[in-house]
Design a protein around this motif. Sequence first.
Motif, PDB file in Angstrom:
ATOM      1  N   MET A 123       0.835  -1.178   0.000  1.00  0.00           N
ATOM      2  CA  MET A 123       0.000   0.000   0.000  1.00  0.00           C
ATOM      3  C   MET A 123       0.884   1.248   0.000  1.00  0.00           C
ATOM      4  O   MET A 123       1.826   1.354   0.772  1.00  0.00           O
ATOM      5  N   ASN A 124       0.592   2.177  -0.868  1.00  0.00           N
ATOM      6  CA  ASN A 124       1.293   3.450  -0.937  1.00  0.00           C
ATOM      7  C   ASN A 124       0.477   4.473  -0.161  1.00  0.00           C
ATOM      8  O   ASN A 124      -0.521   4.987  -0.653  1.00  0.00           O
ATOM      9  N   ARG A 125       0.860   4.749   1.081  1.00  0.00           N
ATOM     10  CA  ARG A 125       0.103   5.667   1.925  1.00  0.00           C
ATOM     11  C   ARG A 125       0.327   7.118   1.515  1.00  0.00           C
ATOM     12  O   ARG A 125       1.374   7.475   1.002  1.00  0.00           O
ATOM     13  N   MET A 126      -0.682   7.929   1.798  1.00  0.00           N
ATOM     14  CA  MET A 126      -0.596   9.362   1.551  1.00  0.00           C
ATOM     15  C   MET A 126      -0.661  10.087   2.888  1.00  0.00           C
ATOM     16  O   MET A 126      -1.188   9.562   3.863  1.00  0.00           O
ATOM     17  N   ILE A 127      -0.134  11.289   2.910  1.00  0.00           N
ATOM     18  CA  ILE A 127      -0.247  12.159   4.074  1.00  0.00           C
ATOM     19  C   ILE A 127      -1.057  13.379   3.663  1.00  0.00           C
ATOM     20  O   ILE A 127      -0.749  14.030   2.660  1.00  0.00           O
ATOM     21  N   PHE A 128      -2.073  13.693   4.447  1.00  0.00           N
ATOM     22  CA  PHE A 128      -2.882  14.895   4.270  1.00  0.00           C
ATOM     23  C   PHE A 128      -2.625  15.782   5.480  1.00  0.00           C
ATOM     24  O   PHE A 128      -3.016  15.443   6.596  1.00  0.00           O
ATOM     25  N   VAL A 129      -1.954  16.893   5.259  1.00  0.00           N
ATOM     26  CA  VAL A 129      -1.657  17.841   6.324  1.00  0.00           C
ATOM     27  C   VAL A 129      -2.751  18.904   6.285  1.00  0.00           C
ATOM     28  O   VAL A 129      -2.928  19.579   5.268  1.00  0.00           O
ATOM     29  N   ASN A 130      -3.495  19.032   7.377  1.00  0.00           N
ATOM     30  CA  ASN A 130      -4.579  20.008   7.454  1.00  0.00           C
ATOM     31  C   ASN A 130      -4.107  21.213   8.258  1.00  0.00           C
ATOM     32  O   ASN A 130      -3.686  21.065   9.405  1.00  0.00           O
ATOM     33  N   LEU A 131      -4.184  22.405   7.647  1.00  0.00           N
ATOM     34  CA  LEU A 131      -3.670  23.611   8.286  1.00  0.00           C
ATOM     35  C   LEU A 131      -4.759  24.676   8.381  1.00  0.00           C
ATOM     36  O   LEU A 131      -5.393  25.002   7.371  1.00  0.00           O
ATOM     37  N   PRO A 132      -4.962  25.265   9.566  1.00  0.00           N
ATOM     38  CA  PRO A 132      -5.872  26.398   9.670  1.00  0.00           C
ATOM     39  C   PRO A 132      -5.180  27.656   9.149  1.00  0.00           C
ATOM     40  O   PRO A 132      -4.008  27.897   9.455  1.00  0.00           O
ATOM     41  N   VAL A 133      -5.879  28.437   8.339  1.00  0.00           N
ATOM     42  CA  VAL A 133      -5.287  29.648   7.772  1.00  0.00           C
ATOM     43  C   VAL A 133      -6.227  30.835   7.924  1.00  0.00           C
ATOM     44  O   VAL A 133      -7.448  30.682   7.931  1.00  0.00           O
ATOM     45  N   ALA A 134      -5.642  32.006   8.032  1.00  0.00           N
ATOM     46  CA  ALA A 134      -6.433  33.229   8.188  1.00  0.00           C
ATOM     47  C   ALA A 134      -6.880  33.797   6.848  1.00  0.00           C
ATOM     48  O   ALA A 134      -8.001  34.280   6.717  1.00  0.00           O
ATOM     49  N   ASP A 135      -6.014  33.748   5.847  1.00  0.00           N
ATOM     50  CA  ASP A 135      -6.296  34.349   4.541  1.00  0.00           C
ATOM     51  C   ASP A 135      -6.058  33.284   3.475  1.00  0.00           C
ATOM     52  O   ASP A 135      -4.911  33.016   3.091  1.00  0.00           O
ATOM     53  N   LEU A 136      -7.126  32.681   3.000  1.00  0.00           N
ATOM     54  CA  LEU A 136      -7.012  31.566   2.053  1.00  0.00           C
ATOM     55  C   LEU A 136      -6.360  31.993   0.741  1.00  0.00           C
ATOM     56  O   LEU A 136      -5.546  31.255   0.182  1.00  0.00           O
ATOM     57  N   SER A 183       3.130  16.493  -3.548  1.00  0.00           N
ATOM     58  CA  SER A 183       3.655  15.377  -4.334  1.00  0.00           C
ATOM     59  C   SER A 183       2.516  14.374  -4.519  1.00  0.00           C
ATOM     60  O   SER A 183       1.398  14.607  -4.067  1.00  0.00           O
ATOM     61  N   ASP A 184       2.826  13.241  -5.132  1.00  0.00           N
ATOM     62  CA  ASP A 184       1.814  12.203  -5.318  1.00  0.00           C
ATOM     63  C   ASP A 184       1.319  11.632  -3.994  1.00  0.00           C
ATOM     64  O   ASP A 184       0.255  11.021  -3.941  1.00  0.00           O
ATOM     65  N   THR A 185       2.087  11.808  -2.937  1.00  0.00           N
ATOM     66  CA  THR A 185       1.725  11.214  -1.643  1.00  0.00           C
ATOM     67  C   THR A 185       1.544  12.226  -0.520  1.00  0.00           C
ATOM     68  O   THR A 185       1.252  11.843   0.607  1.00  0.00           O
ATOM     69  N   ILE A 186       1.730  13.530  -0.807  1.00  0.00           N
ATOM     70  CA  ILE A 186       1.589  14.563   0.223  1.00  0.00           C
ATOM     71  C   ILE A 186       0.656  15.654  -0.278  1.00  0.00           C
ATOM     72  O   ILE A 186       0.888  16.243  -1.335  1.00  0.00           O
ATOM     73  N   VAL A 187      -0.383  15.931   0.503  1.00  0.00           N
ATOM     74  CA  VAL A 187      -1.353  16.958   0.163  1.00  0.00           C
ATOM     75  C   VAL A 187      -1.558  17.843   1.390  1.00  0.00           C
ATOM     76  O   VAL A 187      -1.698  17.348   2.505  1.00  0.00           O
TER      77      VAL A 187
END
Length: 131
Positions: free
Chosen positions: A1-14, A43-47
């Motif tokens: 399995m090729n795992r992905m990482i989804f980094v969720n960030l809160p932002v003030a000004d999109l 990348s293909d595995t980081i969003v």
Amino acid sequence: MNRMIFVNLPVADLAATTAFYTGLGFTINPEFSDASCTCVVISDTIVVMALRRERFADFVAGQVGDPAAGTTVINCLSAESRQEVDDLVSRALAHGGKPWLDKMEQGPMYGHSFTDPDGHVWEVLHMEQAG
């Protein structure tokens, strides 16, 4: 399995966040972006999911942290060369990022770091492979 990482960030000004990450050379996936979030493809595995603070609050229990007030996470990206480390940090600073720590050279490791406009920390690290 090729795992992905989804980094969720809160932002003030999109809009500023979107301009920052595209200025680094990353692309946007419009299928998962809307008025409350931008889906940045590293990348293909980081969003990175950059979410307006109000939208980010829908996914957490308690308060949304403020990375400008104190480091909440350190994200580290690999680089294929020392030059790529320097180039990515230079682009970050040119597009609204701020310097974080000084360059680091330790044995086979070379790295540098920056924050995005909201204060989220990013390190970029190149490791020389023996061979």
